[in-house]
Scaffold this motif. Structure first.
Motif: not given
Length: 201
Positions: A7, A62, A130, A134, A137
C-alpha cells in the motif's frame, strides 16, 4: 515468483498536484513486477507542517508486486526524482511524495525503510483514502485502521473526485487485471466526515 500486496501513499502540493498524482499512479502501474490493484479518490487537506504553503492533494493505491520492499522503495524514489521532487524543509512543500505504508504483513525497521509507516494512525489523509479502497484494512498486529479515525477527525479533509485511472477502469475494466475496488464515496467537494469509532488498543 512470490507476489505481495503493498500500500502506497501519494501526496503533492506544488506544480499541478492533481496531475502529478494521476501520472504517478500510471507510473507505478508501469514499474517492473508491479500492478496497481486499487486506487482511492483524490483528497485535499491543509498541510500538517508550515502553514505558508499550498494545501496538499493525497491518495492511496494498493499494488501487487514481486519486488522486495527495498527495491520498491528505490523505484518509488526514482519516480519522485523524475517528477522533479525537491526537498525544501521539514513537512514542507513537495512536488511528489510516495511512501510505502504497508507491505503485506511485514514489519520492517531498517535505516532505509520502516514498515508499517509510523505515521499511519495519525494521518486523516492516509486513513480515509486507504479505508475507501480497503474498509477492512488492518495493521500487521491485527489492529483495524478504522479504529483510529476518531483520533484524526479534527484534521480537515475534503474529497475531490475519483482518479482518472480509477474512472477509466471502472468504465471499461482491464483485460487480464483486477478491476479497482469501488465504494460509495463522499460527494465531490464535501468535507469527509468520519463516524466516531473507539480506538483499538
Amino acid at each position: 515468483m512470490v507476489r505481495e500486496i503493498a500500500t502506497i501513499g501519494l501526496g503533492a502540493n506544488l506544480g499541478d498536484p492533481v496531475d502529478q498524482i494521476e501520472r504517478a499512479v500510471e507510473a507505478i502501474d508501469s514499474l517492473p513486477l508491479c500492478r496497481v490493484r486499487a486506487v482511492s479518490g483524490l483528497y485535499a487537506n491543509p498541510p500538517i507542517g508550515p502553514q505558508d504553503q499550498p494545501d496538499y492533494i493525497n491518495a492511496v493505491v494498493e499494488i501487487e508486486t514481486a519486488l522486495a520492499p527495498e527495491a520498491l522503495l528505490r523505484a518509488l524514489k526514482g519516480l519522485e526524482r523524475a517528477a522533479g521532487r525537491s526537498y525544501t524543509r521539514h513537512w514542507g512543500e513537495r512536488m511528489l511524495d510516495l511512501d510505502i505504508l504497508a507491505f503485506g504483513d511485514r514489519q520492517i525497521d531498517s535505516p532505509e525503510l520502516t514498515v508499517p509507516h509510523p505515521e499511519i494512525v495519525h494521518r486523516h489523509f492516509v486513513l480515509a483514502p486507504w479505508l475507501e479502497i480497503r474498509p477492512d484494512a488492518r495493521l500487521p498486529d491485527g489492529a483495524p485502521l478504522a479504529g483510529w479515525l476518531e483520533a484524526v477527525a479534527d484534521h480537515p479533509l475534503r474529497f475531490m473526485r475519483a482518479m482518472r485511472w480509477q474512472r477509466g477502469r471502472d468504465e471499461t475494466g482491464a483485460t487480464g487485471a483486477a478491476r479497482p475496488r469501488t465504494t460509495d464515496r463522499p460527494g465531490d467537494g464535501k468535507d469527509v466526515r468520519t463516524t466516531p469509532t473507539r480506538r483499538s488498543t
